[in-house]
Design an enzyme around this catalytic site. Structure first.
Site, PDB file in Angstrom:
ATOM      1  N   GLY A   1       0.805  -1.217   0.000  1.00  9.52           N
ATOM      2  CA  GLY A   1       0.000   0.000   0.000  1.00  9.52           C
ATOM      3  C   GLY A   1       0.834   1.261   0.000  1.00  9.52           C
ATOM      4  O   GLY A   1       0.506   2.237   0.671  1.00  9.52           O
ATOM      5  N   ALA A   2       1.903   1.267  -0.781  1.00 13.44           N
ATOM      6  CA  ALA A   2       2.865   2.366  -0.731  1.00 13.44           C
ATOM      7  C   ALA A   2       2.576   3.465  -1.738  1.00 13.44           C
ATOM      8  O   ALA A   2       3.416   4.342  -1.945  1.00 13.44           O
ATOM      9  CB  ALA A   2       4.279   1.825  -0.958  1.00 13.44           C
ATOM     10  N   ASN A   3       1.399   3.464  -2.341  1.00 11.61           N
ATOM     11  CA  ASN A   3       1.117   4.483  -3.354  1.00 11.61           C
ATOM     12  C   ASN A   3       0.594   5.785  -2.749  1.00 11.61           C
ATOM     13  O   ASN A   3       0.498   6.800  -3.442  1.00 11.61           O
ATOM     14  CB  ASN A   3       0.105   3.955  -4.369  1.00 11.61           C
ATOM     15  CG  ASN A   3      -1.213   3.576  -3.731  1.00 11.61           C
ATOM     16  OD1 ASN A   3      -1.285   2.564  -3.050  1.00 11.61           O
ATOM     17  ND2 ASN A   3      -2.245   4.376  -3.932  1.00 11.61           N
TER      18      ASN A   3
ATOM     19  N   GLY B   1       2.110   4.687   3.841  1.00  7.11           N
ATOM     20  CA  GLY B   1       2.956   3.773   3.077  1.00  7.11           C
ATOM     21  C   GLY B   1       3.922   4.509   2.176  1.00  7.11           C
ATOM     22  O   GLY B   1       5.114   4.181   2.112  1.00  7.11           O
TER      23      GLY B   1
ATOM     24  N   SER C   1      -3.627  -0.773  14.828  1.00  2.00           N
ATOM     25  CA  SER C   1      -4.378   0.440  15.119  1.00  2.00           C
ATOM     26  C   SER C   1      -4.873   0.414  16.555  1.00  2.00           C
ATOM     27  O   SER C   1      -5.149  -0.664  17.106  1.00  2.00           O
ATOM     28  CB  SER C   1      -5.582   0.551  14.173  1.00  2.00           C
ATOM     29  OG  SER C   1      -6.452   1.597  14.580  1.00  2.00           O
TER      30      SER C   1
ATOM     31  N   TYR D   1     -13.603  -3.652  11.223  1.00  2.30           N
ATOM     32  CA  TYR D   1     -12.278  -3.026  11.245  1.00  2.30           C
ATOM     33  C   TYR D   1     -11.552  -3.361  12.543  1.00  2.30           C
ATOM     34  O   TYR D   1     -10.363  -3.708  12.523  1.00  2.30           O
ATOM     35  CB  TYR D   1     -12.421  -1.511  11.087  1.00  2.30           C
ATOM     36  CG  TYR D   1     -11.088  -0.786  11.033  1.00  2.30           C
ATOM     37  CD1 TYR D   1     -10.205  -0.997   9.980  1.00  2.30           C
ATOM     38  CD2 TYR D   1     -10.711   0.106  12.035  1.00  2.30           C
ATOM     39  CE1 TYR D   1      -8.991  -0.346   9.921  1.00  2.30           C
ATOM     40  CE2 TYR D   1      -9.498   0.775  11.980  1.00  2.30           C
ATOM     41  CZ  TYR D   1      -8.638   0.541  10.923  1.00  2.30           C
ATOM     42  OH  TYR D   1      -7.428   1.188  10.878  1.00  2.30           O
TER      43      TYR D   1
END
Length: 308
Positions: A31-33, A37, A148, A175
Site C-alpha cells: 500500500g505504498a502508493n 505507506g 491500530s 475493522y
C-alpha cells in the site's frame, strides 16, 4: 556549527532524521502508493534502501514511485486476492530485509474479497498473513505490521465461529476485528520465529490519528464527517504518522514490540513502545487465529522448528 533543523531533531524526540544508513537493504512496503505507506517508502529510500512499492494499481504505484528519491521498483499486489498474493511471493527470488505490512481498508460497507472473505479481515489480516508466511524463507531481518488503536474498539474479540461476520456486520466491528488480528498475528509470528531459532523479528506499529485518505472511504456519512473534522483538528500529518512504522522497522527492540505515538491517548506524538489490550495479548487466541488463517488461506508455516 549552525543549529539546523536536522541537528535539533537528532537531539530531541525520535524522527526520520535518525534512520540508520540502509544502503544495500531491501524493503517491501504494501500500500505504498499514498499516505503512510508512501511516506515510509520515501524515508526508507532516502536512507539508502531499495524500496519495492507493492500496490494494486501499477499506474498509481508508478506515479508514487516517481515522487520517491532513491532506488525503487513497483510490483502489483492485491491483498484482497490470494492468487495475487501467491503470484507476488512466487516472483520474489532474493533476500528481503524488511517487510512492512501497511496496506489496509477501514470501516467500509460490507464487501467480500475474491475468495469470499469479509473485506477488512481478508485484506488487513489474511492477505498480509499469506504474504508474510510465503515470503518468510526470504526475510532476513523483520516484519512490521501496521495495526491500530481501533483494536480496542468493537467486540474486542475474534469471531472465530463467524469470522466473516455474516449477519453481524458493522464497519467498525469488522475493522476492529481486523486490527486485533494484526496484533495477534504479530504475537504468534514472533513465538513461532523464536521457536524456530530464527533471528527475524515480528513487530507492530500504529500511527495514532494520522490524516490520510483512508478515513474518506468509511461507510457511514456521519463517520466520514467526524473523520474529516478529526483530520483537520486532531490528527497529525502522514509524515508523523509514519514514524512509528519507521521506528519499528529500524530500531533495536525485542520481537513482538508494539510502537505508537507518545502523546495523549496515543493519537499523536513521537514514536515509543506502547501497550495493547488484554485481548491482543492472549497467546491462546493468537494460536487459534494462526490455525484458522492457515485453514482459510491454505498457506502453511514454512520454517523448521529448532530442536532444543
Amino acid at each position: 556549527m549552525a543549529d539546523t533543523t536536522e541537528a535539533r531533531g537528532k537531539r530531541g524526540k525520535w524522527n526520520a532524521t535518525r534512520l540508520p544508513d540502509l544502503t544495500g537493504r531491501t524493503a517491501v512496503v504494501t500500500g505504498a502508493n499514498s499516505g503512510i505507506g508512501l511516506t515510509a517508502a520515501r524515508a526508507l529510500a532516502g536512507a539508502g534502501a531499495h524500496v519495492v512499492l507493492a500496490v494494486r494499481d501499477l499506474a498509481r504505484g508508478g506515479a508514487a514511485a516517481a515522487r520517491v528519491a532513491g532506488s525503487t521498483e513497483v510490483r502489483r499486489l492485491d491483498l484482497a486476492d490470494l492468487d495475487s498474493v501467491r503470484e507476488f511471493a512466487a516472483g520474489w527470488d532474493r533476500p528481503l530485509d524488511l517487510l512492512i505490512n501497511n496496506a489496509g481498508v477501514m470501516m467500509v460497507p460490507e464487501q467480500r474479497t475474491k475468495q469470499g472473505f469479509e473485506l477488512q479481515f481478508g485484506t488487513n489480516h489474511l492477505g498480509h498473513f499469506a504474504l508474510t508466511t510465503l515470503l518468510l524463507p526470504r526475510i532476513t531481518d523483520r516484519v512490521v505490521t501496521v495495526a491500530s488503536g481501533a483494536h480496542r474498539m468493537g467486540d474486542r474479540m475474534i469471531h472465530f465461529e463467524n469470522v466473516n461476520l455474516r449477519g453481524n456486520y458493522s464497519p467498525t466491528r469488522a475493522y476492529a476485528q481486523s486490527k486485533l488480528a494484526n496484533l495477534l498475528f504479530t504475537l504468534e509470528l514472533q513465538r513461532r520465529l523464536t521457536e524456530a531459532g530464527s533471528a527475524v523479528r515480528a513487530l507492530a506499529a500504529h500511527p495514532g490519528w494520522a490524516a490520510t485518505n483512508l478515513q474518506s472511504r468509511t461507510a457511514n456519512p456521519f463517520t466520514r464527517l467526524f473523520m474529516r473534522a478529526g483530520n483537520r483538528f486532531l490528527a497529525q500529518d502522514d509524515e508523523a504518522g509514519a514514524l512509528p512504522t519507521l521506528y519499528a522497522a529500524t530500531e533495536n527492540m525485542p520481537g513482538a514490540s508494539y510502537v505508537g505515538p507518545d502523546g495523549p491517548a496515543e493519537m499523536r506524538g513521537a514514536p515509543t513502545l506502547v501497550g495493547r489490550s488484554a485481548a491482543a495479548s492472549d497467546p491462546a487466541a493468537a494460536r487459534r487465529l494462526w490455525t484458522l488463517s492457515e485453514e482459510l488461506t491454505g498457506v502453511r508455516w514454512p520454517l523448521t522448528t529448532t530442536v532444543r
